[in-house]
Every structure is written in structure tokens, then in C-alpha cells.
Design a protein around this motif. Structure first.
Motif, PDB file in Angstrom:
ATOM      1  N   SER A 154      -6.423  -0.739  -1.841  1.00 43.20           N
ATOM      2  CA  SER A 154      -6.530  -0.712  -0.378  1.00 43.20           C
ATOM      3  C   SER A 154      -7.616  -1.645   0.129  1.00 43.20           C
ATOM      4  O   SER A 154      -7.650  -1.963   1.323  1.00 43.20           O
ATOM      5  CB  SER A 154      -6.810   0.713   0.101  1.00 43.20           C
ATOM      6  OG  SER A 154      -5.755   1.580  -0.271  1.00 43.20           O
ATOM      7  N   PRO A 214      -5.484  -5.130   1.201  1.00 41.82           N
ATOM      8  CA  PRO A 214      -4.151  -4.629   1.547  1.00 41.82           C
ATOM      9  C   PRO A 214      -3.076  -5.713   1.572  1.00 41.82           C
ATOM     10  O   PRO A 214      -1.899  -5.404   1.410  1.00 41.82           O
ATOM     11  CB  PRO A 214      -4.359  -4.014   2.939  1.00 41.82           C
ATOM     12  CG  PRO A 214      -5.593  -4.671   3.474  1.00 41.82           C
ATOM     13  CD  PRO A 214      -6.453  -4.949   2.287  1.00 41.82           C
ATOM     14  N   LEU A 251       0.824  -1.204   0.000  1.00 43.64           N
ATOM     15  CA  LEU A 251       0.000   0.000   0.000  1.00 43.64           C
ATOM     16  C   LEU A 251       0.860   1.257   0.000  1.00 43.64           C
ATOM     17  O   LEU A 251       0.469   2.281  -0.570  1.00 43.64           O
ATOM     18  CB  LEU A 251      -0.933  -0.008   1.208  1.00 43.64           C
ATOM     19  CG  LEU A 251      -2.050  -1.051   1.213  1.00 43.64           C
ATOM     20  CD1 LEU A 251      -2.954  -0.867   2.425  1.00 43.64           C
ATOM     21  CD2 LEU A 251      -2.872  -0.961  -0.071  1.00 43.64           C
TER      22      LEU A 251
END
Length: 924
Positions: A424, A427, A390
């Protein structure tokens, strides 16, 4: 012989209600022994009304809360005798003529009861409860029992309770004085509850008497105020709750509660903002800071409890309200705002067959890309895997260097931010979210199409037809099979964006609901920006009473697109802002006729194959026209039957056609040296949406008449999808599972130690053409691809120097390129696999690189031939500009504001003031 009963009447600017209350006291079947009135600094006719009445004495006091005035009145009573009782009333509490008799009868029968509460009824609806008892949740939140319910005698068996209303209560005088009266820190809300809690802890009973009724014009917070906003009421209740929490907690928990006051204040501030009650934020912090600094009041309250406590807190457990009881009460009473809302008669997702269409679309998505089942990442076509973490993914969303050499600095593409948010969602492996989206794209399109159509018609089957048309659109299926992720996102979000913007003028929430899909559309398909701009203008014109809302709905989209548009304008390439995001993927631009037939690819390859199998030599365009005809005829019927509503759809149809034609003539990127036109698919999607919307106007006009044409339209959509699905079986897939490594193992190992390590990639295209590229770390990812690099007019100075050095390396020239390669942190040179028509150049480059003494040949890899430099400088890392973080924060703030605006309000009371109620003068 009856015990003595003293009425203590607290009044504060209550002249409007005092005559009814005094008359009700005088009308009691069991009259009290004396009435003591306390005037709390009234500025109206309260004092004159009291003096003209039969009250025994009037105590003058400053403007104080109800509990303090009651304390002044009790102090003015004659000396106490055993068995004395106090009947505590506020100026707006008018008791029933038999109220006192019922309360005394209950006290006589139950000797352990020291506090008896009546039914407190609404002044404007005497048959409906204001409250009948009080309790609190396991976390100490107070709860008014039976609030808002209709009194039909269903609760007449209730007796024991934790607390009662502070007005109308009958309390034994010796117990009241021993308990110390009302807590001065609880100025209104929870004063009666706290008195009951302390009475229970002292070993007494607190009970309810259903035969006694008191009509009240407002809650305790209205005693000194005619109107109280919901924000103020929330603050008063929160202040009371925090005070009780600190007063009731054991010493260890007291310290913990006190330390958590500020963090809880921050958390509740966020909740208030999400609930769209910004006015409650100030009162929340007033309550929090007040509790934080009121340690002296808490200490006095704790001493007061300790002085009279005889039993443990466990004795109160059975009288507390469980969370289940709280939910049941809310469900029984209902939300007043929702109760006033007209019932939604539109068809539901399940009953309207939306779930079945989504299930069919899910099967189509899986059949279209079976090779992706179980894959962690996908590549091919316009796709590349996302960054592995991320941190890397969101760093790509920052403005900064947009090429591996650091020569090009610019803002991130809007779709890069969408990719960061998409990644996201998973993740642990950001690329997995892309695979999931590819598989679920038709199902998601079915859902968005269903709910968009549901807002346009009340037909029970038409939304399912629209969902099928939208989910099985060849444009979407082609996007999935070719990995055009931006076009997929735009297609899924487009129905919600269009219908949302057209409804945005209705309310701020509708504007927020429209903002997110609109931002996704323009980020995924920038070529639709002009059409969406026209749509916003139309919505502002149609909703001329509230034109600001549609304009503000476009703010998040503008926040994403504007930086790129300004950058391209400054660079002299304004149309380059419309470039497709992702890896350039060439396709044959459609002609004007093919664009009108919703064919985004001029080759119409999938349809031609199906047509040739059925009727050899048939023109695929006739097949496209036949499949489009049912929907087009239904749309034409919609224009004829409902022209007043159809004009917006006609405008969108024209805009979609114009977008498709413009895209076919707009080549702003290149692939292998050849120009690549913007894909016409988003324009075709907008045309299809306009046709579907127009068809809904006709199909939904009559359920029975429109059923057959609707079935034909749905059948045509299924048939149109078959060639694309069949092609996925007959030809090798374009999008495939991505390998674990995108670069050779040696490069991958070096990147583990130095993420900035560079690899010079030489790609022979023809015998006279060599493409040069530099990749960092483990290879280029989808979030690294920037349209800013794809739309350049020419190479930069450093890129040109590196290109010349690459030609020298490949041609065998005896030149020293070490300094240039070191400057860019290049440690490896990769010669990709030879291509047809470039074998000679590939072999010459291989021999030249093998002959160099400063290169160590590693050999053949899955990506090509690899060499490592004998002495290479470390990789180069390029820092983002100082303003990059602020730009990204502003863009995310615009999106977050839209999300908050779109959320349903938990309560709208922050903008509503509750006032004292008005009712009849006498009991019926």
C-alpha cells in the motif's frame, strides 16, 4: 474634571478571592464613583463579604455566567451621563492600586478608544502574563497574546488590539450599552474578544494600557468553577469558536459552515483520539451539537452586529494573527510539559555518525542488488511479485481459500497482512515497495540498530558501532540476496522490538512503540515467537509495577499470530505455525557449532569461497570464529563488568541459539518433494542482537578505553560482510527483476477477461515424478503463497483427483477429464521447461498432450509448452467466509491502536484539571 467611573463587580462563590479584590478596589489612587456588586447565587460567604464592604449596592441574581451578571449590574446603575465609564471586574481580579488611573489616562488621551484592557497577570506569578490582548487566527481560533511570557516591559509599546480580557476592562458606558454588552452565548471564553470585535466593527478602537495591571486567579472558564479539565476547556473554547464563526460569517458562508459542522466534528474526534484526549471527544460533540442547534442565538448575535456595524471586516485584517505569529508565540512560550522534561543528553543520529553508517549501508544495499535498480518487481529465491492492485493484495489478507482449487480454507498468514501494508506504500505498483525494501534493507537496519543502541548507552560513538554491526550482518545480507523478505523485516524490526518491550513498562506510549516492531518480528519470522514470548514475560517481571503494559504491547503480535497458531493446533500440526513465510527456499541446516558461529546456512558457501581464495584448504569455520571473536569478547566483558544488567542479554543469547538449532531440525514445508527446514537466520539475528547489546555494556562504560575495541568490532563487521557482497558479483543473482508477464501471453490475455481462469501446470521433476499445480489468472503472487498449503500432511480429495487426471494426461491414457477440468475452471495446460534428469517424462507428456483432440497446441512460450482447451468452462471464483472481514478488521484495529498509543500526545491536559491560582494578598 474626571468622568464618572462605575465598578461593576461580578461574584459567584468567590469568598476565597473577594477580600483581596475589594481591598484592591478600595486602594485605587483614583477611586471609582461607585461600586455595584452582583452576587450570582453564591452559597459561600460572598454575600456577607459584600455587605460588610463599602460597595454602593448589591444586586442579587441567580447562578449566571460572568457576562450575564455584568449585564444585571449595568442595568442597576444610575441613569447614564455623557462620558460615563464602566470598570468590569470578576471576584478573582485584583487590580494594582494605579490600574484605574492608568486606564482613565489612556482613555482621556485617545478619544476614539472605547475599550481599554490592562495587563492580566497570573495570581501565583504577578510578573508573568496570563494575557495581554486577544486576537484570532484567519480561521477564527482565539489566541491569548503574550500568555505565559515574563513581563520585562518588552510589550509596553503595544496599543491597538482586536480584543481584551473580559475582566479588568474599562469600557465606555454608552458604547457598551449600544453594543448590547457581552454576547449571552459566550458564557466565558472569548466574551472579551467578541466585545472587542463588535466595538471595532462599530468604528471604535480597542486598546491596551501597559501601565495598568490586574492579577487574576484563573481564566474566564474558572469564574463559576474551581477546577476545569482540559477536555472541558477544549469544549468551551470550541463552542465559543463555532458560535463566533456562525455569527461572523456572511450569509453564503454561514450555510456552508453550518453544513460542515458534523463532518468537522468527526475529523476533530479523530484528532482528539490521536492526541490521546478521549475525554475531549464528548465535549467536542457537545460543542458541535450545541452550535448545530443554536440558530436562534446565532441570529441574535448577527442582528447585534448588524445593528452597530459601521466598517467592513477588512478593517480587522491587520489585527488578526497570522499562522507564522501563532507558531512564533508557541515557540517562545514553549510547551509546559516539555519544559518540565529532562533534556535528552544522548547522542543524535547525525552527530553520532549514524547518518554516515546508514549511507554506507545504503551503498552496500545497492551494490548487493544492482540488478534491481529501476525494476518494478522482483522474483527469485523466496520471492515472487505481489498482486497488481491493492484490491487483490488486500483480498489475499482475508481468510478464505488458500489454494487454487478452493479445497483448503483457512486464515491468512500474518506476513500476508504485512505484505498488504507494504504494498500500500506504492499503490500504483505494489511490487515496487518490495524492490525498495530490498535496496534499503541495510540502511533501515542501520537506523533501527542505532536508535536501539542509543537507548542502552550514553556513549557518543557506540551506537554507530552497533548500527554498523547490525546493518552489515551476513544474516541480513544473505536474506536480501536470497529474497527472504520475512527475515529482512524481522531483522530490521528486531532491535526496536527487543528494546521497546523491555521499556514498555515505563509508559503506555512506550508499550505502543514496542507493539508495532514486535508484530513485524513475529509476522516476518514466526520461528521467533517463543523467544519473543519469553522476552515479554521478562519485561513484565522486570517492570512488575506495571506488568500489564508489556503484556498489552504483545496484543497486536498475538492478533496476527494467534489465528494461524490455533488453526495449526486444531489440524494437529502446532509446530507448523513456525514455518517461514514466502516461497520455500532450501538451504543446508547448520550444525550446532555453525549455529553458534551465527551461520544460518550449513554450507557457509560465501565464507568458504573467500577463505579458499586467501588460504586454500582453510576451514571456513575458523574464519567465522575469527570474525566473531571481537564482538564475542566485548560481550563477555559486558557480562563480567555489568552482570546485573547483562542477564537479560544472556537469556536472549540462549534463546537465539535455541531458535537457530530448533529451526535446523524443523522441516514443515517441502520443495519439489524434498523437505525444507525452517531457516535459522532469525535465530542468528537474535544471537547477534544479544551479543551487540552485551558488548554495548562494556564499550560504553568508558569512552576512551572502549574506543579501540569498538573500532575492532566495527572493522570485523565490515570484513564479515565482504564475502557476501563479493559473492553477489561472482555468481548469478538469485533475485532478479520480474518479467512483465508471469504467465504466457495467451493466459495473460484470457486473465484480463476472466481473473479466475485456471492453468494446469505440469512440472516434471524426475523420470518418475511429476509435480502438478494450478495457477489462477496471471499467475501466483507472493501474497497468494500460504504456509497453510505448504505444511499439509497430504493431498486433499480434489487435489488427488486432479493429480491422477494430470498423470493420465501426461501418460497418454484415453480418459475423459473434461468434467474435472471444467469444475475447476481450467482452460490451459502448461508443461514447464524440461529439467535435467526428467527429459524422458517431459517428451512423453508433450506427445500425449499433442495427441489429444480436446487440446489446441499453442506452442513454445517463455514458461514452457502451452495448450488451450477447445471448450472450457469459465474460471472459478471462491468467496471469502462471512467472518473473514471481521477477523482482518480486528487485526488491523489492534495494529491501529498500537500506532495511536505510540504517537506522542499533543497535550496531556485531558487528564489534568486546572484550578484557580493562589497568590499574595497585596500588590508588591
Amino acid at each position: 474634571m474626571h468622568p464618572r467611573v462605575f465598578v461593576v463587580l461580578a461574584a459567584s462563590n468567590g469568598a476565597e478571592y473577594l477580600p483581596a479584590t475589594l481591598a484592591a478596589i478600595a486602594a485605587q489612587r483614583t477611586p471609582p464613583d461607585a461600586v455595584i456588586a452582583v452576587d450570582g447565587g453564591s452559597k459561600d460567604a460572598t454575600r456577607a463579604l459584600l455587605e460588610a464592604s463599602s460597595v454602593r449596592s448589591i444586586v442579587a441574581a441567580p447562578r449566571l455566567p460572568y457576562g450575564a451578571l455584568i449585564g444585571r449590574g449595568v442595568a442597576a446603575l444610575p441613569p447614564a451621563e455623557e462620558g460615563d465609564w464602566l470598570w468590569l471586574l470578576a471576584h478573582d481580579a485584583a487590580p494594582h492600586p494605579r490600574a484605574l488611573r492608568a486606564l482613565l489616562a489612556h482613555a482621556e488621551v485617545h478619544e476614539s478608544v472605547v475599550v481599554v484592557g490592562p495587563k492580566v497577570m497570573r495570581a501565583d506569578a504577578p510578573d508573568r502574563f496570563a494575557e495581554f490582548g486577544q486576537t484570532m487566527t484567519p480561521w477564527g481560533r482565539s489566541l491569548l497574546l503574550r500568555e505565559g511570557e515574563l513581563d520585562q516591559g518588552q510589550h509596553d509599546g503595544a496599543s491597538d488590539t482586536l480584543g481584551v480580557a473580559e475582566s479588568g476592562v474599562l469600557v465606555r458606558r454608552d458604547a457598551f450599552e449600544a453594543l448590547g454588552g457581552f454576547d449571552p452565548a459566550l458564557r466565558s471564553i472569548d466574551a472579551g474578544l467578541d466585545l472587542g470585535v463588535r466595538a471595532r466593527l462599530a468604528g471604535h478602537r480597542v486598546a491596551l494600557e501597559p501601565g495598568a495591571r490586574v492579577r487574576r486567579a484563573g481564566g474566564p472558564e474558572h469564574f463559576t468553577a474551581r477546577a476545569v479539565s482540559d477536555a472541558e476547556r477544549v469544549g468551551i473554547a470550541r463552542r465559543a469558536q463555532l458560535h463566533r464563526r456562525l455569527a461572523y460569517a456572511n450569509p453564503v458562508a454561514l450555510v456552508l459552515h453550518w453544513l460542515l459542522l458534523l463532518p468537522l466534528g468527526v475529523g476533530r474526534t479523530v484528532v482528539h483520539l490521536l492526541a490521546k484526549r478521549p475525554a475531549a471527544v464528548a465535549t467536542e460533540w457537545y460543542a458541535t451539537l450545541g452550535a448545530l442547534l443554536s440558530l436562534a442565538a446565532v441570529a441574535r448575535a448577527r442582528r447585534r452586529i448588524a445593528r452597530t456595524r459601521r466598517v467592513g471586516w477588512s478593517a480587522l485584517r491587520s489585527l488578526r494573527a497570522s499562522w507564522r505569529a501563532v507558531r512564533l508565540q508557541r515557540r517562545a512560550v514553549g510547551d509546559p510539559e516539555r519544559m518540565r522534561t529532562v533534556a535528552d543528553e544522548r547522542v543524535g543520529f547525525v552527530e553520532g555518525a549514524g547518518l554516515w553508517v546508514a549511507g554506507l549501508a545504503l551503498i552496500v544495499g545497492i551494490v548487493l542488488s544492482p540488478q534491481l535498480l529501476g525494476a518494478g518487481a522482483a522474483t527469485g529465491g523466496a520471492l515472487l511479485p505481489l498482486s497488481g492492485s491493492l484490491g487483490e493484495l488486500w483480498s489475499s489478507a482475508l481468510a478464505g481459500q488458500r489454494d487454487a482449487l478452493g479445497e483448503r480454507v483457512g486464515v491468512a498468514d500474518p506476513f500476508t497482512i504485512v505484505l498488504a501494508m507494504l504494498g500500500s506504500l506504492t499503490p500504483w505498483r505494489p511490487s515496487a515497495s518490495v524492490v525498495i525494501l530490498l535496496l534499503l534493507a541495510p540502511a533501515l537496519a542501520a537506523v533501527s540498530g542505532f536508535f536501539a543502541a542509543r537507548g542502552l548507552t550514553r556513549s557518543r560513538w557506540a551506537p554507530a558501532v552497533a548500527a554498523a554491526v547490525w546493518a552489515l550482518a551476513p544474516t541480513l545480507l544473505l536474506s536480501v540476496s536470497e529474497g527472504r523478505l520475512g527475515a529482512i523485516v524481522a531483522h530490521v524490526a528486531l532491535p526496536l522490538a527487543v528494546t521497546g518491550v523491555l521499556r514498555a513498562a515505563r509508559s503506555w506510549r512506550d508499550a505502543g512503540v514496542a507493539a508495532i516492531p514486535l508484530a513485524l518480528v513475529v509476522a516476518g519470522a514466526p520461528v521467533l515467537v517463543p523467544a519473543m514470548l519469553v522476552l515479554v514475560v521478562i519485561a513484565a517481571s522486570v517492570g512488575w509495577r506495571s506488568p500489564l503494559r508489556p503484556l498489552l504491547a504483545a496484543v497486536p503480535a498475538a492478533a496476527l499470530v494467534a489465528p494461524v497458531a490455533v488453526e495449526r493446533w486444531i489440524a494437529g500440526m502446532p509446530l507448523a505455525a513456525l514455518a517461514d513465510p514466502g516461497v520455500p527456499l532450501a538451504s543446508e541446516p547448520p550444525s550446532v557449532l555453525e549455529a553458534a558461529l551465527l551461520a544460518p546456512d550449513g554450507t557457509m558457501a560465501t565464507l568458504e569461497a573467500a577463505a579458499a581464495a586467501l588460504v586454500p584448504g582453510a576451514d571456513a569455520r575458523w574464519w567465522a570464529l575469527a570474525l566473531l571473536a571481537p564482538l564475542a569478547l566485548a560481550a563477555l566483558a559486558g557480562v563480567v563488568l555489568r552482570p546485573a544488567r547483562a542477564w537479560i542479554g544472556v537469556v536472549l543469547l540462549i534463546m537465539g541459539f535455541g531458535t537457530a538449532v530448533l529451526a535446523s531440525h524443523l522441516a514443515v514445508t517441502a520443495l519439489d518433494g524434498e523437505p525444507v527446514s525452517v531457516w535459522a537466520g532469525p535465530g542468528a539475528s537474535l544471537m547477534l542482537l544479544a551479543l551487540a547489546g552485551l558488548a554495548l555494556l562494556a564499550l560504553g562504560a568508558d569512552e576512551r578505553v572502549g574506543a579501540v575495541p569498538g573500532g575492532v568490532v566495527a572493522l570485523a563487521a565490515v570484513v564479515a560482510a565482504l564475502p557476501v557482497v563479493a559473492t553477489s558479483f561472482l555468481t548469478p543473482p538469485t533475485v532478479t527483476p520480474a518479467p512483465e508477464r508471469r504467465m504466457p501471453a495467451f493466459v495473460d490475455a484470457a486473465a484480463a477477461a476472466d481473473e479466475g481462469v485456471g492453468t494446469l501446470v505440469l512440472r516434471p521433476l524426475t523420470e518418475e515424478s511429476l509435480q502438478v499445480d494450478v495457477e489462477r489468472g496471471r499467475g501466483r503472487t507472493l501474497d497468494d503463497v500460504s504456509t497453510g498449503m505448504l505444511v499439509r500432511h497430504g493431498a486433499g480429495e480434489q487435489e488427488a483427483a486432479l493429480a491422477q487426471a494430470s498423470v493420465d494426461l501426461a501418460s497418454g491414457a484415453d480418459v475423459d477429464v473434461a468434467a474435472l477440468l471444467d469444475a475447476h475452471g481450467i482452460a490451459f495446460i502448461l508443461l514447464e521447461q524440461e529439467r535435467e534428469g526428467a527429459t524422458g517424462l517431459h517428451d512423453r507428456a508433450q506427445r500425449s498432450l499433442d495427441a489429444r483432440g480436446d487440446l489446441q497446441a499453442i506452442g513454445q512460450t517463455e514458461a514452457g509448452l502451452l495448450w488451450q482447451r477447445s471448450a472450457a468452462a469459465p474460471g472459478v471464483a471462491h468467496a471469502a467466509p462471512a467472518w473473514a472481514g471481521w477477523l482482518l478488521a480486528a487485526q488491523l484495529a489492534a495494529l491501529a491502536a498500537a500506532v495511536v498509543t505510540a504517537l506522542p500526545s499533543l497535550r496531556r491536559g485531558a487528564r489534568v484539571r486546572t484550578r484557580r491560582l493562589r497568590g499574595s494578598e497585596v500588590w508588591q
